[in-house]
Design an enzyme around this catalytic site. Structure first.
Site, PDB file in Angstrom:
ATOM      1  N   THR A  32       0.812  -1.226   0.000  1.00 25.51           N
ATOM      2  CA  THR A  32       0.000   0.000   0.000  1.00 25.51           C
ATOM      3  C   THR A  32       0.835   1.261   0.000  1.00 25.51           C
ATOM      4  O   THR A  32       0.472   2.260  -0.628  1.00 25.51           O
ATOM      5  CB  THR A  32      -0.920   0.003   1.249  1.00 25.51           C
ATOM      6  OG1 THR A  32      -1.791  -1.103   1.150  1.00 25.51           O
ATOM      7  CG2 THR A  32      -1.742   1.267   1.350  1.00 25.51           C
ATOM      8  N   SER A  77       1.480  -7.512  -1.277  1.00 24.23           N
ATOM      9  CA  SER A  77       2.185  -8.582  -0.552  1.00 24.23           C
ATOM     10  C   SER A  77       1.352  -9.854  -0.432  1.00 24.23           C
ATOM     11  O   SER A  77       1.867 -10.898  -0.024  1.00 24.23           O
ATOM     12  CB  SER A  77       2.641  -8.106   0.820  1.00 24.23           C
ATOM     13  OG  SER A  77       1.568  -8.045   1.722  1.00 24.23           O
ATOM     14  N   SER A  78       0.076  -9.796  -0.805  1.00 21.76           N
ATOM     15  CA  SER A  78      -0.720 -11.019  -0.822  1.00 21.76           C
ATOM     16  C   SER A  78      -0.169 -12.000  -1.851  1.00 21.76           C
ATOM     17  O   SER A  78      -0.492 -13.187  -1.809  1.00 21.76           O
ATOM     18  CB  SER A  78      -2.167 -10.717  -1.176  1.00 21.76           C
ATOM     19  OG  SER A  78      -2.597  -9.575  -0.516  1.00 21.76           O
ATOM     20  N   THR A 108       1.495  -4.823   4.108  1.00 26.08           N
ATOM     21  CA  THR A 108       1.319  -5.286   5.487  1.00 26.08           C
ATOM     22  C   THR A 108       0.730  -6.697   5.575  1.00 26.08           C
ATOM     23  O   THR A 108       0.932  -7.385   6.571  1.00 26.08           O
ATOM     24  CB  THR A 108       0.396  -4.329   6.269  1.00 26.08           C
ATOM     25  OG1 THR A 108      -0.856  -4.229   5.581  1.00 26.08           O
ATOM     26  CG2 THR A 108       1.021  -2.960   6.401  1.00 26.08           C
ATOM     27  N   GLN A 297      -4.270 -21.275  19.004  1.00 18.51           N
ATOM     28  CA  GLN A 297      -5.088 -20.286  18.281  1.00 18.51           C
ATOM     29  C   GLN A 297      -5.141 -18.958  19.043  1.00 18.51           C
ATOM     30  O   GLN A 297      -5.516 -17.939  18.476  1.00 18.51           O
ATOM     31  CB  GLN A 297      -6.523 -20.806  18.112  1.00 18.51           C
ATOM     32  CG  GLN A 297      -6.614 -21.994  17.181  1.00 18.51           C
ATOM     33  CD  GLN A 297      -8.006 -22.608  17.121  1.00 18.51           C
ATOM     34  OE1 GLN A 297      -8.916 -22.175  17.815  1.00 18.51           O
ATOM     35  NE2 GLN A 297      -8.160 -23.623  16.305  1.00 18.51           N
ATOM     36  N   CYS A 298      -4.758 -18.995  20.327  1.00 13.15           N
ATOM     37  CA  CYS A 298      -4.744 -17.749  21.107  1.00 13.15           C
ATOM     38  C   CYS A 298      -3.571 -16.887  20.656  1.00 13.15           C
ATOM     39  O   CYS A 298      -2.491 -17.403  20.375  1.00 13.15           O
ATOM     40  CB  CYS A 298      -4.555 -18.031  22.598  1.00 13.15           C
ATOM     41  SG  CYS A 298      -5.889 -18.970  23.311  1.00 13.15           S
TER      42      CYS A 298
END
Ligand code: ASP
Length: 362
Positions: A32, A77-78, A108, A297-298
């Site tokens: 971006t 960046s994807s 990002t 997953q936390c």
């Protein structure tokens, strides 16, 4: 494959005193920060480095010698993949002795994957590699890109009294903080403060001044020359558990042809269903030589698979503890270790300890 080419644009040297100025190489990959709006679709698209740098006239006020290299086709960046990580690392290796530090401009979305990957690739790194970008394009009046870029250049140039670089690792700089590259995660698609590191303190914070966390920074021993590990094995997957996940789905993923490594994202402290089929399926996969790593997953805390019997079954099935690794660090570390041609036993042993500050083993 996108090939970095040296930008025709070589910004400025601003010498205001006789002393040698830090030399920093900017590596522009896209994101971006350098995007502009497509007039037809109104969607943001990567644009060239000249456009980016023209929007930051203040850069000329820095006592830093800056040169730049940019991807031939800057990307969102994807679309990053290990080939792009190799491109970035190749530039760093080629110019390592010429510059005091490197600033990588990056989108990002996958920044934390790139910063993690580079941290594992760059063995014996003792110069700053600061990755930054922005949430709003540099041409936007409210952009966060100008401040991020300028602060990144200052952090990459920061030296101790004895001339040693203060930051000697891969780090993400965003808004008010500097985070260890393999500890950071993008946590917001809206806020300017888009990154956090939930298991490790900030390496620096930015207010009126730049406050380095000296204790938290890596102090690598000089063990030798920079050694770059380029190989990645992408035969890995991530399995995110959820209540109701079905046996045939789990078995299908565990039996993916050619798969060598799995990041298993479990509940809380490393727990999963106690159903016998689940434990049995994991046992069969690890017995076939698939390296499975348990992460939580936390976003904060570590897996402790021995705490509950719901985790004990998982660890007894041969699944390794990923301690407090982020998802980004765990998958890039696994791809890196499997790519290095190490035996399964070596991969397992290295997954269980910190290579460059990526996890806390207690
Ligand atoms: N999609 C963008 C990218 O990652 C988002 C950003 O740069 O903030 O390249």
């Amino acid at each position: 494959m996108t090939t970095p080419t040296r930008s025709p644009m070589m910004p400025m040297r601003c010498a205001t005193s006789g002393k040698r100025h830090p030399r920093i190489l900017i590596i522009y990959t896209g994101g971006t920060i350098g995007m502009i709006e497509n007039p037809e679709t109104r969607a943001l698209e990567p644009f060239d480095f000249n456009h980016l740098i023209e929007n930051v006239p203040k850069i000329k006020l820095l006592d830093i010698e800056i040169e730049s290299v940019e991807f031939e086709n800057p990307i969102d960046s994807s679309s990053m993949n290990p080939g792009h990580w190799q491109d970035i690392a190749r530039v760093i290796e080629k110019h390592y002795d010429e510059y005091d530090g490197f600033v990588v401009l990056h989108g990002t979305d996958t920044m934390a994957y790139t910063s993690s990957a580079l941290s594992f690739m760059l063995e014996n790194l003792d110069k700053p590699v600061i990755i930054t970008g922005s949430q709003l394009p540099i041409g936007d009046v409210r952009t966060d890109g100008e401040e991020n870029l300028i602060t990144a250049l200052q952090v990459a140039s920061a030296r101790d009294a004895d001339g040693q670089a203060i930051v000697r690792e891969v780090a993400i700089l965003f808004e008010d903080f500097l985070w260890r590259g393999n500890r950071a995660t993008k946590h917001s698609s809206d806020n300017f403060c888009a990154f956090s590191s939930n298991n490790y303190p900030a390496l620096a914070s930015f207010g009126l001044g730049i406050n380095f966390n000296r204790e938290g920074l890596l102090h690598p021993e000089r063990k030798g020359k920079l050694k770059v590990h380029y190989e990645f094995d992408t035969n890995v997957i991530m399995i995110d558990l959820f209540p109701g996940i079905q046996e045939h789905v789990v078995r299908h993923m565990l039996n993916t042809p050619g798969i060598r490594g799995i990041i298993l994202k479990t509940f809380g402290a490393g727990n999963g269903p106690s159903d016998p089929w689940f434990i049995q399926a994991l046992k069969e996969a690890t017995a076939r030589g698939v390296v499975i790593v348990n992460i939580s997953q936390c976003s904060n805390g570590s897996v402790k698979p021995e705490l509950y019997s719901a985790g004990l079954g998982i660890s007894r099935s041969g699944v390794l503890s990923g301690h407090d690794l982020t998802a980004e660090a765990s998958v890039t570390k696994l791809m890196h270790l499997l790519g290095c041609g190490k035996s399964n036993e070596e991969v397992k042993s290295l997954m269980n300890r910190s290579i460059c500050g990526e996890m806390t083993c207690v």
